[in-house]
Design a protein around this motif. Structure first.
Motif, PDB file in Angstrom:
ATOM      1  N   SER A   5       0.856  -1.189   0.000  1.00 19.71           N
ATOM      2  CA  SER A   5       0.000   0.000   0.000  1.00 19.71           C
ATOM      3  C   SER A   5       0.891   1.238   0.000  1.00 19.71           C
ATOM      4  O   SER A   5       1.991   1.225   0.546  1.00 19.71           O
ATOM      5  CB  SER A   5      -0.931   0.010   1.222  1.00 19.71           C
ATOM      6  OG  SER A   5      -0.199  -0.091   2.434  1.00 19.71           O
ATOM      7  N   ALA A   6       0.413   2.289  -0.625  1.00 17.39           N
ATOM      8  CA  ALA A   6       1.155   3.546  -0.703  1.00 17.39           C
ATOM      9  C   ALA A   6       0.649   4.499   0.373  1.00 17.39           C
ATOM     10  O   ALA A   6      -0.552   4.793   0.428  1.00 17.39           O
ATOM     11  CB  ALA A   6       0.983   4.180  -2.080  1.00 17.39           C
ATOM     12  N   ALA A  27       0.945   3.990 -10.578  1.00 22.25           N
ATOM     13  CA  ALA A  27       2.235   3.405 -10.220  1.00 22.25           C
ATOM     14  C   ALA A  27       2.146   1.912  -9.923  1.00 22.25           C
ATOM     15  O   ALA A  27       3.177   1.254  -9.755  1.00 22.25           O
ATOM     16  CB  ALA A  27       2.807   4.129  -9.011  1.00 22.25           C
ATOM     17  N   GLY A  28       0.933   1.387  -9.832  1.00 25.38           N
ATOM     18  CA  GLY A  28       0.765  -0.040  -9.618  1.00 25.38           C
ATOM     19  C   GLY A  28       0.289  -0.456  -8.249  1.00 25.38           C
ATOM     20  O   GLY A  28       0.207  -1.653  -7.951  1.00 25.38           O
ATOM     21  N   ASP A  53     -10.286   2.776  -8.178  1.00 27.44           N
ATOM     22  CA  ASP A  53     -10.330   1.357  -7.795  1.00 27.44           C
ATOM     23  C   ASP A  53      -9.224   1.020  -6.792  1.00 27.44           C
ATOM     24  O   ASP A  53      -8.395   0.139  -7.012  1.00 27.44           O
ATOM     25  CB  ASP A  53     -10.205   0.472  -9.039  1.00 27.44           C
ATOM     26  CG  ASP A  53     -10.473  -1.007  -8.730  1.00 27.44           C
ATOM     27  OD1 ASP A  53     -11.181  -1.281  -7.751  1.00 27.44           O
ATOM     28  OD2 ASP A  53      -9.945  -1.872  -9.474  1.00 27.44           O
ATOM     29  N   LEU A  54      -9.230   1.749  -5.693  1.00 29.63           N
ATOM     30  CA  LEU A  54      -8.248   1.562  -4.637  1.00 29.63           C
ATOM     31  C   LEU A  54      -8.941   1.226  -3.324  1.00 29.63           C
ATOM     32  O   LEU A  54     -10.100   1.601  -3.100  1.00 29.63           O
ATOM     33  CB  LEU A  54      -7.421   2.840  -4.428  1.00 29.63           C
ATOM     34  CG  LEU A  54      -6.433   3.227  -5.522  1.00 29.63           C
ATOM     35  CD1 LEU A  54      -5.990   4.672  -5.316  1.00 29.63           C
ATOM     36  CD2 LEU A  54      -5.230   2.296  -5.520  1.00 29.63           C
ATOM     37  N   LYS A  55      -8.212   0.552  -2.453  1.00 23.90           N
ATOM     38  CA  LYS A  55      -8.692   0.277  -1.101  1.00 23.90           C
ATOM     39  C   LYS A  55      -7.906   1.135  -0.120  1.00 23.90           C
ATOM     40  O   LYS A  55      -6.680   1.245  -0.227  1.00 23.90           O
ATOM     41  CB  LYS A  55      -8.499  -1.202  -0.755  1.00 23.90           C
ATOM     42  CG  LYS A  55      -8.872  -1.551   0.683  1.00 23.90           C
ATOM     43  CD  LYS A  55      -8.722  -3.029   0.958  1.00 23.90           C
ATOM     44  CE  LYS A  55      -9.000  -3.348   2.431  1.00 23.90           C
ATOM     45  NZ  LYS A  55     -10.334  -2.907   2.874  1.00 23.90           N
ATOM     46  N   ALA A 252      11.462   1.613  -8.391  1.00 21.65           N
ATOM     47  CA  ALA A 252      12.069   0.411  -8.977  1.00 21.65           C
ATOM     48  C   ALA A 252      12.009  -0.769  -8.012  1.00 21.65           C
ATOM     49  O   ALA A 252      11.982  -1.929  -8.440  1.00 21.65           O
ATOM     50  CB  ALA A 252      13.517   0.698  -9.370  1.00 21.65           C
ATOM     51  N   TRP A 253      11.981  -0.486  -6.721  1.00 20.71           N
ATOM     52  CA  TRP A 253      11.922  -1.574  -5.733  1.00 20.71           C
ATOM     53  C   TRP A 253      10.670  -2.445  -5.907  1.00 20.71           C
ATOM     54  O   TRP A 253      10.683  -3.624  -5.540  1.00 20.71           O
ATOM     55  CB  TRP A 253      11.963  -1.007  -4.306  1.00 20.71           C
ATOM     56  CG  TRP A 253      10.857  -0.053  -3.991  1.00 20.71           C
ATOM     57  CD1 TRP A 253      10.870   1.302  -4.113  1.00 20.71           C
ATOM     58  CD2 TRP A 253       9.541  -0.380  -3.503  1.00 20.71           C
ATOM     59  NE1 TRP A 253       9.666   1.846  -3.736  1.00 20.71           N
ATOM     60  CE2 TRP A 253       8.832   0.826  -3.356  1.00 20.71           C
ATOM     61  CE3 TRP A 253       8.906  -1.581  -3.168  1.00 20.71           C
ATOM     62  CZ2 TRP A 253       7.521   0.871  -2.899  1.00 20.71           C
ATOM     63  CZ3 TRP A 253       7.596  -1.545  -2.715  1.00 20.71           C
ATOM     64  CH2 TRP A 253       6.916  -0.329  -2.578  1.00 20.71           C
ATOM     65  N   MET A 254       9.607  -1.883  -6.454  1.00 17.98           N
ATOM     66  CA  MET A 254       8.382  -2.664  -6.657  1.00 17.98           C
ATOM     67  C   MET A 254       8.555  -3.716  -7.749  1.00 17.98           C
ATOM     68  O   MET A 254       7.822  -4.704  -7.786  1.00 17.98           O
ATOM     69  CB  MET A 254       7.216  -1.751  -7.032  1.00 17.98           C
ATOM     70  CG  MET A 254       6.752  -0.847  -5.921  1.00 17.98           C
ATOM     71  SD  MET A 254       5.359   0.204  -6.437  1.00 17.98           S
ATOM     72  CE  MET A 254       4.044  -1.012  -6.584  1.00 17.98           C
ATOM     73  N   LYS A 255       9.510  -3.503  -8.634  1.00 17.16           N
ATOM     74  CA  LYS A 255       9.699  -4.396  -9.773  1.00 17.16           C
ATOM     75  C   LYS A 255      10.950  -5.240  -9.659  1.00 17.16           C
ATOM     76  O   LYS A 255      11.221  -6.081 -10.501  1.00 17.16           O
ATOM     77  CB  LYS A 255       9.771  -3.568 -11.057  1.00 17.16           C
ATOM     78  CG  LYS A 255       8.566  -2.648 -11.247  1.00 17.16           C
ATOM     79  CD  LYS A 255       8.772  -1.704 -12.414  1.00 17.16           C
ATOM     80  CE  LYS A 255       7.594  -0.741 -12.558  1.00 17.16           C
ATOM     81  NZ  LYS A 255       7.453   0.173 -11.415  1.00 17.16           N
ATOM     82  N   THR A 256      11.748  -5.024  -8.603  1.00 17.92           N
ATOM     83  CA  THR A 256      12.976  -5.778  -8.409  1.00 17.92           C
ATOM     84  C   THR A 256      12.665  -7.175  -7.906  1.00 17.92           C
ATOM     85  O   THR A 256      11.890  -7.330  -6.954  1.00 17.92           O
ATOM     86  CB  THR A 256      13.896  -5.066  -7.399  1.00 17.92           C
ATOM     87  OG1 THR A 256      14.167  -3.743  -7.900  1.00 17.92           O
ATOM     88  CG2 THR A 256      15.192  -5.819  -7.212  1.00 17.92           C
ATOM     89  N   PRO A 257      13.265  -8.234  -8.498  1.00 22.58           N
ATOM     90  CA  PRO A 257      13.002  -9.591  -8.012  1.00 22.58           C
ATOM     91  C   PRO A 257      13.413  -9.744  -6.557  1.00 22.58           C
ATOM     92  O   PRO A 257      14.377  -9.122  -6.097  1.00 22.58           O
ATOM     93  CB  PRO A 257      13.882 -10.463  -8.912  1.00 22.58           C
ATOM     94  CG  PRO A 257      14.158  -9.644 -10.125  1.00 22.58           C
ATOM     95  CD  PRO A 257      14.170  -8.215  -9.653  1.00 22.58           C
TER      96      PRO A 257
END
Length: 265
Positions: A5-6, A27-28, A53-55, A252-257
């Protein structure tokens, strides 16, 4: 499974608050949290959540003067009536917004001779809030904040949080565990999460030191996120850090494996 969550009080702060919902969605993020939502009406927030469409997963009870260096609200004996008014206001917002959790900030005691009295008041107020929000099916959480950033904060470590939680023993009271604050206090966050996950209602994070995005400090977030994902934790993990000038450029941390994913590549 990790669900991020942001925290809109910190992320996307280059935009007006109502515009941050759209930015978070783009941003996803699937969910957001707000420290203190009261500058906006509950209905305007609900509309923004529906539009994008957010919680909304979390917000705080008002903390009075805490962020300005004062004692706050939840532990001050002379402010108990004010605290109940703040809880009532938070309940009104919660009826409209239906978060998972509502956070109560314990605050400071600036007179060491009154610490026992403040500690008792905090317990009474946490139980009161937990009862009120339980009527809506919501969980009340409270958190520890490091004493470097907020000197004098009454609950500045995991042991103090656990002591209060065990003493109060309320079925709808849980811990809000902030990885940044506890790392700043030198604690082993992964060990605590593994041992006490059943007591945790919400998790937040920022890198340490500096409270920036993951990768800006010294914490191993690939391993931390792996550890959280492996736990029987069904809550959200809140990104509550100080972003750069453009928040979206530091995600970028959201997409880092994760560590385990990277090892499999």
């Amino acid at each position: 499974m990790l669900r991020f969550s942001a925290n809109l009080s910190m992320l996307f702060s280059e935009l007006p608050l109502l515009q941050r919902f759209q930015a978070a969605k783009q941003a996803g993020f699937a969910a957001v949290e707000i420290q203190f939502p009261y500058q906006l009406s509950a209905e305007s927030i609900r509309q923004a959540l529906r539009t994008h469409d957010l919680k909304l997963v979390l917000f705080n009870v008002d903390a009075d003067d805490l962020l300005q260096g004062g004692e706050g609200l939840a532990a001050v004996p002379e402010k108990q009536a004010y605290f109940k008014t703040a809880v009532a206001r938070a309940r009104d917002y919660a009826e409209v917004l239906r978060p998972d959790c509502i956070n109560v900030l314990p605050g400071r005691c600036l007179n060491a001779g009154r610490m026992t009295e403040y500690r008792q008041t905090l317990g009474e107020n946490l139980l009161y809030a937990a009862d009120v929000f339980a009527e809506l099916g919501l969980t009340t959480v409270f958190e520890a904040i490091n004493s470097h950033d907020m000197p004098g904060f009454m609950v500045d470590g995991s042991a103090k949080m656990l002591s209060i939680w065990h003493e109060l023993n309320h079925p709808k009271l849980r811990l809000q565990y902030d990885i940044y604050h506890m790392s700043r206090m030198g604690e082993d966050c992964m060990a605590f999460l593994a041992e006490h996950v059943d007591k945790i209602g919400h998790i937040q994070f920022a890198d340490c030191p500096g409270r920036g995005r993951p990768g800006s400090g010294g914490l191993d977030f690939a391993s931390l996120f792996d550890a959280i994902a492996a736990l029987p934790y069904e809550g959200w993990v809140g990104a509550e850090y100080i972003p750069g000038p453009v928040t979206a450029e530091g995600l970028a941390w959201m997409k880092t494996p994760s560590a385990s994913e990277a090892a499999a590549l």
